[in-house]
Design an enzyme around this catalytic site. Structure first.
Site: not given
Length: 573
Positions: A59, A96, A150, A152, A300, A318
Site C-alpha cells: 500500500d 494485494c 506477508k 496472502h 504491490d 488503491k
C-alpha cells in the site's frame, strides 16, 4: 464475441482537490514490436548466478518515496534507486492478492482464476496448485529460497502454504493484514485470531515485536547463516505500510509538524521501512553477497488515500484501475547492471519478474509454461527497448454492472458494463466502473482549491462506461479521448475479447465457518482436512463443498457478511 458479466458499485468520493502540474512526462520507449511472450531475450553472461533479493511493500503510494518529491523521508530507497535503474513505466495490480499471484506465477489473474478481489481468510481458496511458482523455478536452478513477510495467497490447506510452494523457510503472516505488534487479525466482528507463522507452525513467541524490524532481522539472520558462494533468493514482503497505522513513537516524532494524523503515522511507517531496507543492504555487504546481488524493489498497489497514502499527481487510489491504483514504484539496484544511475521508461509489468529472474538465475523458462511476463533484463541493464507492448490490467466478471454500460456501447463486441482495463503501447482503455476517480494531492494540502475536472467526475463520469487515454502524453488521465478516437476504442475492445477467450473461471468460493480461529487453537491457519479439500476442488466455477449441506442460519449469516465485506472492501484490502 459478446461478453456479459457483473461489474462493481462506485466508490463514494471523499475529497476533491485541484490539479498541480508536475512535468515528468517522457517519450515511451515502447515501439511496435510483434513478439510472442515466450520469445525471451538472452540474459547477460554472469560468471555465477546472482543472489536475488525481492522487496515488496504494501500500500505504498506512488508519491510516497523521496525521489518522487515526497514529504516523506526515504534516504536509503532514494540512494539505491539513484545508483541503480528507476522504473517509471512500471505497473502492478490495484490490490494485494492479484499483484502477489502475478509476481509468483508470471501470469495474469485471468489465467489463475484470481481475477476477482482478494483471497479472504475464511475462503477455501489459494494460489492454484498446478502453477509452478517463481521460487520453485529458482530451486530447480540450485537456489536456496526464503520468504519473510506477508503471503496472502491462501492457506486453507497445508499444500497452499509458502513452504509447500517453493520456499525453504518462511516467517510471516498468511492473511492480508495484522496488528504490527500482536499479530492479531479480525475478519469481521468476533472472528479474530493470531497470524504469525514460522514455517508451518504458529510463532507465538514472536508476539510483541514490531513486524518491520522483525522481518529485517530475519533477513539478516538468513544471510549470516547462508554460504554466500551458493545462490540465494529472499522474498521480503513487508507488511508496511498497510493499515493498521502503527509505528514506533520515535519515527512519528520526526513528522510531528504534519497536520494530518493519518499521514503523520503513515510517513513514520514508510521511513521505518526505509531503515529496514538499509539494514538488509548492510547485511548483504557485511556477509559477502552484495557484489553478486540483484535487489528489486516494488510496491504491490497504489496507496490508500484515506489511510495516509498519496498517489499524486496520478488519478485514483488503491483498488482502482486508474494510474494511481496500478502504476507502481519500482527500481533495480545491482552492481551487475551495465548502465547504472538512470531512469528507464521501458514498459514493465509485475508478471515480468518471473521470467526475468529465472533467466538471470540460469533457469529454464520453457514455452510450455505459457507465461504472460517477459524477460526485461536487457531493458533494465542495457537500456534496450522493452519486449512488452501491452498490459492486461484485468477483466473482472464478478464486479457489479456499471449502470450505463452495454453491449451496444462496446460496438457489439464487448459489454462495457464489465470492469476491465488494458494498455496497448501508449493507449489505455477502461470499461465498466474503474473505481474512485479523483486526483488527490498530499493530505497536508487541506485547503487546496477545487478545479474543473471535479465537476466532470461528479457529472459525466457517473454516466460513462468507456474511457480512453494516451498515457504517454497524458499520464494524469485528464483528457478522455474515447469519443474522438472510436477506432482505437474498437481495437482495444477486440484485445479484451482476445484475452477473455483465454480466461479460466473465477475462483471465489463462499467463506466457510470451519476457518474460524476459535476452531484452530486461536490462530489463522490451514483448517481443511485432505478429504474436505478434495470436496472444494475441481470444477470450473466458484469452489463449493459438494457433500455437506449448509445450515440455513449459517448460510444467512455468511451471505450477510459477504455483502458487508464487499462494501467495506477498500478499507480491508
Amino acid at each position: 464475441m459478446a461478453v456479459y458479466a457483473l461489474t462493481g458499485f462506485s466508490l463514494v468520493s471523499l475529497l476533491s482537490f485541484g490539479y498541480l502540474s508536475w512535468d515528468w512526462m517522457k517519450p515511451s520507449l515502447v515501439t511496435d514490436v510483434s513478439m510472442d511472450p515466450m520469445e525471451k531475450s538472452l540474459p547477460p553472461a554472469f560468471s555465477k548466478p546472482p543472489h536475488i533479493i525481492f522487496i515488496l511493500t504494501d500500500d505504498q503510494g506512488y508519491h510516497d518515496i523521496g525521489y518522487h518529491d515526497s514529504d516523506i523521508q526515504t534516504p536509503m530507497l532514494d540512494r539505491l534507486a539513484a545508483e541503480g535503474v528507476k522504473l517509471e513505466n512500471y505497473y502492478i495490480q490495484p490490490i494485494c492478492t492479484p499483484s502477489r499471484s502475478q509476481l509468483i506465477t508470471g501470469r495474469y489473474q485471468i489465467h489463475t482464476g484470481l481475477q476477482h478481489s482478494i483471497i479472504r481468510p475464511r475462503q477455501p481458496n489459494c494460489l492454484p496448485l498446478d502453477q509452478v511458482t517463481l521460487p520453485q523455478k529458482l530451486q530447480e536452478a540450485g537456489y536456496s529460497t526464503h520468504m519473510v513477510g506477508k503471503w496472502h495467497l491462501g492457506f486453507y490447506k497445508k499444500e497452499c502454504l509458502p513452504t509447500r510452494r517453493g520456499f525453504d523457510t518462511f516467517l510471516g503472516s498468511l492473511t492480508g493484514n495484522v496488528d504490527y505488534y500482536t499479530y492479531d487479525n479480525c475478519d469481521g466482528p468476533g472472528v479474530c485470531g493470531y497470524d504469525l507463522h514460522e514455517g508451518e507452525n504458529v510463532a507465538w513467541d514472536q508476539s510483541g515485536k514490531y513486524s518491520t524490524f522483525l522481518y529485517a532481522q530475519r533477513v539478516s539472520k538468513i544471510l549470516a547463516t547462508h554460504n554466500p558462494k551458493e545462490p540465494i533468493f529472499i522474498y521480503v514482503a513487508f507488511q508496511a505500510v498497510h493499515t493498521p497505522l502503527q509505528s514506533p513513537k520515535e519515527y512519528i516524532y520526526r513528522y510531528r509538524s504534519m497536520g494530518n494524523v493519518a499521514r503523520r503515522k503513515y510517513a513514520a511507517m514508510v521511513t521505518c521501512m526505509d531503515e529496514a531496507v538499509r539494514n538488509i543492504t548492510w547485511a548483504l555487504k557485511k556477509y559477502g553477497y552484495y557484489d553478486n546481488s540483484v535487489i528489486v524493489f516494488s510496491t504491490d498497489n497504489g496507496g490508500q488515500t484515506f489511510s495516509g497514502g498519496s498517489n499524486w499527481p496520478l488519478r485514483g487510489r488503491k483498488g482502482t484501475y486508474w494510474e494511481g491504483g496500478v502504476r507502481g514504484i519500482g527500481f533495480v539496484h545491482s552492481p551487475l547492471i551495465k548502465r547504472k544511475r538512470r531512469t528507464s521508461w521501458a514498459l514493465v509489468h509485475i508478471t515480468d519478474w518471473y521470467p526475468t529472474l529465472v533467466t538471470l538465475a540460469g533457469g529454464n523458462v520453457s514455452e510450455a509454461e505459457g507465461l504472460d511476463g517477459y524477460n526485461v533484463w536487457p531493458a533494465i541493464s542495457e537500456g534496450k527497448e522493452s519486449p512488452r507492448t501491452e498490459i492486461l490490467h484485468n477483466i473482472d466478471p464478478l464486479y457489479n454492472h456499471a449502470k450505463h454500460g452495454s453491449l451496444a456501447g462496446g460496438f457489439g463486441i464487448w459489454n462495457t458494463a464489465v470492469q476491465a482495463s488494458i494498455r496497448v503501447r501508449e493507449w489505455k482503455l477502461l470499461t465498466g466502473d474503474p473505481g474512485y476517480s479523483d486526483w488527490i494531492p498530499p493530505q497536508m494540502l487541506t485547503n487546496f482549491p477545487g478545479s474543473w475536472w471535479n465537476l466532470e467526475r461528479l457529472t459525466d463520469s457517473v454516466r460513462k462506461s468507456v474511457w480512453l487515454f494516451n498515457i504517454t502524453a497524458d499520464p494524469y488521465e485528464r483528457d478522455d479521448l474515447s469519443d474522438q478516437r472510436p477506432d482505437v476504442v474498437r481495437a482495444l475492445l477486440k484485445r479484451l475479447v482476445h484475452y477473455n477467450r483465454t480466461a479460466i473461471p473465477v475462483r471465489y468460493p463462499a467463506e466457510n465457518p470451519r476457518a474460524h480461529p476459535d476452531f484452530n487453537g486461536g490462530a489463522w491457519g490451514p483448517w481443511a482436512s485432505e478429504e474436505e479439500a478434495e470436496d472444494w476442488e475441481g470444477g470450473g466455477g466458484p469452489l463449493r463443498n459438494k457433500n455437506k449441506k449448509k445450515k440455513c442460519k449459517i448460510c444467512k449469516l455468511r451471505s450477510f457478511f459477504r455483502k458487508l465485506n464487499t462494501r467495506l472492501m477498500s478499507n480491508r484490502i
